[in-house]
Write a protein that holds these residues in place. Structure first.
Motif, PDB file in Angstrom:
ATOM      1  N   SER A 288       0.818  -1.206   0.000  1.00 35.65           N
ATOM      2  CA  SER A 288       0.000   0.000   0.000  1.00 35.65           C
ATOM      3  C   SER A 288       0.856   1.262   0.000  1.00 35.65           C
ATOM      4  CB  SER A 288      -0.935   0.008   1.205  1.00 35.65           C
ATOM      5  OG  SER A 288      -0.197  -0.063   2.415  1.00 35.65           O
ATOM      6  N   GLU A 289       1.989   1.225   0.710  1.00 35.07           N
ATOM      7  CA  GLU A 289       2.852   2.407   0.747  1.00 35.07           C
ATOM      8  C   GLU A 289       3.482   2.655  -0.622  1.00 35.07           C
ATOM      9  OE1 GLU A 289       6.207   4.361   3.709  1.00 35.07           O
ATOM     10  OE2 GLU A 289       5.967   2.187   3.677  1.00 35.07           O
TER      11      GLU A 289
ATOM     12  N   TRP B 175       2.128   1.852  -3.513  1.00 36.47           N
ATOM     13  CA  TRP B 175       1.077   2.388  -4.381  1.00 36.47           C
ATOM     14  C   TRP B 175       0.790   3.851  -4.064  1.00 36.47           C
ATOM     15  CZ3 TRP B 175      -0.262   0.973  -8.857  1.00 36.47           C
ATOM     16  CH2 TRP B 175      -0.271  -0.366  -9.228  1.00 36.47           C
ATOM     17  N   ARG B 176       0.829   4.212  -2.794  1.00 34.77           N
ATOM     18  CA  ARG B 176       0.581   5.607  -2.439  1.00 34.77           C
ATOM     19  C   ARG B 176       1.645   6.519  -3.082  1.00 34.77           C
ATOM     20  NH1 ARG B 176       0.262   5.250   3.013  1.00 34.77           N
ATOM     21  NH2 ARG B 176       2.363   6.018   3.441  1.00 34.77           N
TER      22      ARG B 176
ATOM     23  N   ASP C 143      -4.046   2.108  12.205  1.00 35.99           N
ATOM     24  CA  ASP C 143      -3.231   0.929  11.913  1.00 35.99           C
ATOM     25  C   ASP C 143      -2.152   0.721  12.968  1.00 35.99           C
ATOM     26  OD1 ASP C 143      -4.773   0.568   9.668  1.00 35.99           O
ATOM     27  OD2 ASP C 143      -3.368   1.572   8.332  1.00 35.99           O
TER      28      ASP C 143
ATOM     29  N   THR D 289      -8.290  -2.353  -3.635  1.00 36.77           N
ATOM     30  CA  THR D 289      -7.785  -3.125  -4.769  1.00 36.77           C
ATOM     31  C   THR D 289      -8.537  -4.441  -4.887  1.00 36.77           C
ATOM     32  OG1 THR D 289      -5.578  -2.175  -4.508  1.00 36.77           O
ATOM     33  CG2 THR D 289      -5.753  -4.176  -5.818  1.00 36.77           C
TER      34      THR D 289
ATOM     35  N   ARG E 100      -7.740  -0.946  -9.157  1.00 34.79           N
ATOM     36  CA  ARG E 100      -7.683  -0.161  -7.925  1.00 34.79           C
ATOM     37  C   ARG E 100      -8.766   0.909  -7.997  1.00 34.79           C
ATOM     38  NH1 ARG E 100      -3.409   2.867  -7.310  1.00 34.79           N
ATOM     39  NH2 ARG E 100      -3.292   2.715  -5.028  1.00 34.79           N
TER      40      ARG E 100
ATOM     41  N   ALA F 107      -5.627  -2.721   2.760  1.00 37.85           N
ATOM     42  CA  ALA F 107      -4.637  -2.121   3.655  1.00 37.85           C
ATOM     43  C   ALA F 107      -4.785  -0.601   3.633  1.00 37.85           C
ATOM     44  CB  ALA F 107      -3.239  -2.521   3.217  1.00 37.85           C
ATOM     45  N   GLU F 108      -4.676   0.024   4.800  1.00 36.32           N
ATOM     46  CA  GLU F 108      -4.758   1.477   4.981  1.00 36.32           C
ATOM     47  C   GLU F 108      -6.147   2.037   4.696  1.00 36.32           C
ATOM     48  OE1 GLU F 108      -1.202   4.166   4.388  1.00 36.32           O
ATOM     49  OE2 GLU F 108      -0.948   2.756   2.743  1.00 36.32           O
ATOM     50  N   LEU F 109      -7.148   1.200   4.663  1.00 41.07           N
ATOM     51  CA  LEU F 109      -8.492   1.716   4.391  1.00 41.07           C
ATOM     52  C   LEU F 109      -9.102   2.209   5.695  1.00 41.07           C
ATOM     53  CD1 LEU F 109     -10.218   2.102   1.919  1.00 41.07           C
ATOM     54  CD2 LEU F 109     -11.347  -0.060   2.406  1.00 41.07           C
TER      55      LEU F 109
ATOM     56  N   ASP G  68      -7.785  -6.270  -1.410  1.00 40.17           N
ATOM     57  CA  ASP G  68      -6.750  -5.655  -0.572  1.00 40.17           C
ATOM     58  C   ASP G  68      -7.324  -4.380   0.025  1.00 40.17           C
ATOM     59  OD1 ASP G  68      -5.033  -7.626  -1.377  1.00 40.17           O
ATOM     60  OD2 ASP G  68      -4.007  -6.388  -2.877  1.00 40.17           O
TER      61      ASP G  68
ATOM     62  N   HIS H 156      -8.446   6.925  -0.165  1.00 45.09           N
ATOM     63  CA  HIS H 156      -7.683   5.686  -0.047  1.00 45.09           C
ATOM     64  C   HIS H 156      -8.097   4.752  -1.182  1.00 45.09           C
ATOM     65  CE1 HIS H 156      -5.980   6.895   3.700  1.00 45.09           C
ATOM     66  NE2 HIS H 156      -7.134   6.872   4.355  1.00 45.09           N
TER      67      HIS H 156
END
Length: 925
Positions: free
Chosen positions: A543-544, A546-547, A766, A688, A724, A673-675, A671, A685
């Motif tokens: 996730s990091e 992709w950000r 998180d 995926t 995504r 993560a970070e949602l 996926d 956010h």
């Protein structure tokens, strides 16, 4: 309020444009061009001011379309003439006699000028726009100020910033006396020129010389004029013939009134790499071959005695290495002192005056700083030049005792570097806010005699060079944010209405590089060269990564959209200064991060790995294509200047783009993560949806409080069986994440909606509570905000006038409050900007206390090129941790005391057990 101040500052800076408009003439107006006639340019009869007048003449032609007359004879002046000369020159004395102008304010001044419009007493109707310098360079800076008011960029030639044509050209004719430059010697070092400047000069710009010769140096010196720089360290790698061995180079420096020197590794104006031949002269060893070395120095001291120089003294190895032949540091220290003594004797003999009247400098670079710390005695008149650590952080500044030295102090700074732990020679990515902070501390610690900037090949670091030299010339610029200076600069290069948006783009560009420079994205190192490895941005599951990809994609989209709005005659400049670096940095990040994600997903058996590899390959191809386009601009003017692979390091090589066969199966996964969304805080956010090689459709349903950019779609080979979806929250009300229908199944979207006690209350996201250091609630008088710096665009600095202390004592702490929902083990991670102790008398420590627990002293000082230091400079962060084995439920307070001046605090992360180990800053709490 602060933003309003910034905007007002930009308005003042751009007010000069108003002087060039078609407004009615005022009593103090100097009309340089009325649409038909252009002012005559008159200059002192000496070479530097003849060249200055020629440059002004060319600028007037570009702005007006009419070539003005140029002369050294005042009798050639018609209605209005611009007179450029130093006080005491024949032409300036003639103007003084004819106008009654008083120039006594220039007596004894360094590089100052008077500019004023005065009438002739002997020729009615004639006017002189006088630019009178206290010395030659003072007159040149006055000429440069005039060209700036005419709208001519310092980068008119070097970045193809075309001046705008004017139908009428007028400037203020009121009396003005310029300020003295804030730093005495302000210069650039041409270094690591092997991949851009030297091949471009040798093959494209100056093939008749086949090297960086007088034609190239004349262009460089003109650029230095436009930047008000007066000091050069010439190019000195073994790819380049030595400066003094190419006929015309030294004369070009003299013709442009440029002070010459040599780098930290080249004493006595010598280029050891190409000028010292071991076979002919013996070893470069002061212990075994002293007489030969002394004669080598003596000959050059005599040769260059007629020129204006600042002489580097000292002794290092033949090329940027430690002294040869010294068995111990103590022996090296004593030999260095002896060598300096010998060199001073040679200079005194060559100049015919005492050594303390000859400008000299000792740069305390690498091992020389260690020898200085061992007690090296340096003559009081020699300027001590303090280096940074090659990555932007000044290693040390003068103590109170050192500030009293007659020779004063200076700084040697890099915006381009070859060496451990990794080069950054390709793009200019040093954060302007860091330059401002570091040079401000140099200013406050009175290191103001010499500021030397290693600019590499010049071209990738145009803005950073301008900013550094602007700060050197005028210390009042420290009173504004780096962002404000950038916007003003951009307004001069492009249309003023576009400057703010372009500044937003470039600020994001520097912020992203702050987390990790593009050249460092292979997570490899050099010396010894280490191979590319999977980067740390994917260690939290992707996730990091992709950000970061998303941020760069948005940056490129904005930069490309802005390109269409740039005037046609400045689009080449926009490509060089903005679009190429932005696209290059984005493509390097996309290539490496998508290959990392491809490796991650290949291990999971997800066919999207092949799609990611294809996209990574396309990103690499964009770098190749953009670099070719750069070198082809202006009918090949820049052919060879831009190299996308300096030193051919692994990070630049075309990687393997893998392709694998994956078992096909039905179904899909999610996926999330970070949602995590926080009540009252707008955010975006990504969700995926991925499949396993079988076509399928998906649909989102029942969302409330969030908006999906798409609510349905299909997983196919074309998208790698992955999509995504960006989910946006406007900050209002609660959220229902809803469900995903895919592959015949309905999956709950397992996001997290976090309710905050109030809008500014820190919350756990998180398993981490991340606190920005520069929180207004935490502040006290021992600290000051450094805007634009750090992972949250603001850091706190322990004030530079604080004393060092061994315990908190009576100091006022910074206070940070947070809450936990239940008892848990945790780590308190204190994250700092990796500066060094302010002086040799200081440390780099904080005292930290959590609730009523013990006071912990955290020491952030690093030594030499330790692994700790390497990690710090590659990521622009240093951290120390405190274990909190049983952090109770409820409210907690962190107290932070400054024990040493100059400490830069970025953020504090409370990492509860099970927290994700982000590479960069966690989500803001």
């Amino acid at each position: 309020m602060q933003e309003a101040v910034v905007r007002r500052g930009i308005g003042v800076a751009l007010s000069v444009v108003a002087l060039l408009s078609s407004t009615p003439a005022s009593a103090r107006e100097a009309l340089l061009f009325d649409g038909r006639k252009v002012a005559t340019v008159i200059h002192s009869d000496d070479r530097p001011l003849e060249l200055a007048a020629a440059m002004l003449t060319r600028d007037l032609l570009k702005v007006t379309g009419i070539a003005p007359r140029r002369s050294a004879d005042l009798q050639d002046c018609a209605t209005l003439c611009i007179v450029i000369g130093n006080r005491g020159s024949a032409v300036m004395d003639a103007v003084v006699r004819d106008s009654g102008l008083d120039l006594d304010s220039l007596n004894g001044e360094w590089e100052r000028h008077v500019r004023v419009l005065v009438p002739s007493r002997s020729h009615p109707g004639r006017q002189y726009l006088v630019i009178a310098g206290s010395d030659v360079r003072g007159a040149i800076w006055g000429m440069v100020d005039l060209t700036r008011e005419m709208g001519v960029s310092a980068w008119e030639w070097w970045a193809d910033v075309a001046p705008q044509r004017r139908k009428r050209l007028a400037v203020d004719g009121g009396h003005r006396l310029s300020k003295a430059p804030s730093v005495h010697y302000r210069g650039i070092f041409l270094n690591d020129e092997d991949w851009g400047l030297q091949p471009w000069a040798a093959r494209t710009f100056e093939p008749e010389t086949g090297d960086i010769g007088p034609k190239t140096y004349a262009r460089i010196f003109e650029l230095m004029w436009r930047l008000k720089a007066n000091f050069i360290w010439p190019a000195m790698h073994d790819s380049t013939r030595p400066f003094y061995q190419i006929a015309g180079n030294a004369q070009a420096a003299r013709d442009h009134a440029i002070v010459a020197g040599t780098s930290h590794a080249e004493p006595m104006m010598r280029n050891n790499v190409r000028e010292w031949d071991d076979r002919a002269r013996g070893a470069f060893n002061f212990f075994t071959n002293r007489d030969a070395m002394i004669e080598y120095w003596r000959v050059r001291a005599v040769e260059v005695a007629p020129f204006e120089n600042v002489y580097t003294v000292g002794l290092r190895g033949k090329h940027d290495s430690e002294m040869e032949g010294a068995a111990t540091p103590g022996i090296a220290r004593d030999a260095l002192a002896k060598a300096i003594g010998v060199q001073r004797g040679l200079l005194a003999a060559a100049q015919g005056k005492p050594a303390d009247q000859v400008p000299q400098a000792l740069t305390l670079y690498k091992e020389v700083l260690d020898l200085y710390g061992l007690g090296l005695k340096v003559p009081d008149d020699v300027t001590l030049v303090w280096p940074e650590d090659n990555y932007g952080y000044i290693s040390q500044l003068p103590t109170e005792q050192e500030r009293a030295r007659r020779g004063g102090s200076g700084v040697y700074y890099h915006v381009s570097y070859w060496g451990r732990p990794h080069d950054y020679l390709w793009l200019g990515t040093t954060h302007p806010a860091l330059i401002r902070e570091q040079m401000e501390r140099a200013r406050q610690m009175e290191a103001r005699r010499i500021w030397m900037l290693n600019v590499g090949d010049i071209k990738p670091a145009e803005y950073l060079t301008q900013y550094f030299l602007d700060l050197a010339f005028d210390h009042e610029l420290f009173g504004q944010r780096a962002r404000a200076h950038m916007e003003t600069w951009l307004a001069r290069q492009f249309d003023a209405p576009l400057a703010g948006r372009i500044a937003d783009i470039m600020t994001d560009y520097y912020d992203l590089a702050w987390e990790r420079r593009p050249e460092f994205m292979g997570f490899s190192q050099v010396e010894p060269t280490r191979p590319i490895r999977i980067g740390d941005h994917v260690r939290t599951g992707g996730s990091e990564a992709w950000r970061r990809i998303d941020r760069y994609a948005d940056l490129v989209a904005r930069a490309e959209a802005m390109a269409a709005r740039i005037p046609a005659d400045r689009r080449d400049a926009y490509f060089q200064l903005i679009l190429y670096p932005v696209r290059g940095a984005a493509s390097m990040n996309e290539r490496n991060l998508k290959l990392d994600l491809a490796a991650l997903h290949a291990r999971q058996g997800r066919p999207v790995a092949n799609r990611l590899a294809q996209e990574a390959e396309a990103a690499h191809d964009r770098i190749v294509a953009d670099t070719a386009a750069y070198n082809d601009q202006r009918d090949g003017k820049w052919r060879g200047i831009m190299n996308m692979a300096p030193r051919d390091l692994p990070v630049f090589a075309r990687p393997v783009f893998p392709k694998a066969d994956f078992p096909r199966k039905a179904g899909c996964g999610l996926d999330v993560a970070e949602l995590s969304f926080v009540e009252g805080r707008p955010a975006r956010h990504a969700l995926t949806v991925h499949g396993w090689g079988m076509d399928g459709e998906w649909r989102l349903a029942d969302q409330k409080g969030i908006v999906a950019e798409a609510t349905h779609g299909a997983l196919t080979a074309a998208n790698g069986f992955q999509q995504r979806i960006i989910l946006s929250y406007d900050g209002g009300g609660a959220i229902n994440f809803g469900t995903l229908e895919c592959g015949g199944r309905r999956l709950a979207v397992a996001g997290r909606f976090i309710r905050a006690g109030h809008a500014a209350a820190p919350v756990e996201i998180d398993r981490t509570i991340s606190l920005t250091a520069a929180s207004p609630a935490a502040m006290n008088e021992d600290w000051e905000v450094v805007p634009g710096l750090g992972s949250r665009q603001a850091a706190l600095r322990a004030k530079l006038n604080l004393p060092s202390r061994d315990a908190p004592g009576e100091t006022q702490p910074l206070r940070y409050v947070f809450e936990t929902g239940n008892e848990a083990g945790a780590e308190l991670r204190v994250v700092a900007v990796p500066v060094h102790p302010l002086t040799s008398a200081n440390g780099l420590r904080l005292a930290v206390q959590v609730d009523d627990g013990p006071v912990r002293i955290l020491d952030f000082e690093t030594h030499g090129r330790s692994e700790d230091w390497k990690r710090n400079v590659l990521g622009n962060m240093a951290f120390r941790g405190i274990a909190l084995p049983q952090l109770a439920e409820g409210r907690h307070e962190i107290r932070v005391h400054a024990l040493d001046p100059g400490f830069l605090l970025d953020r504090i992360d409370v990492r509860l057990d099970g927290a994700a180990d982000f590479y960069g800053a966690p989500p803001l709490s």
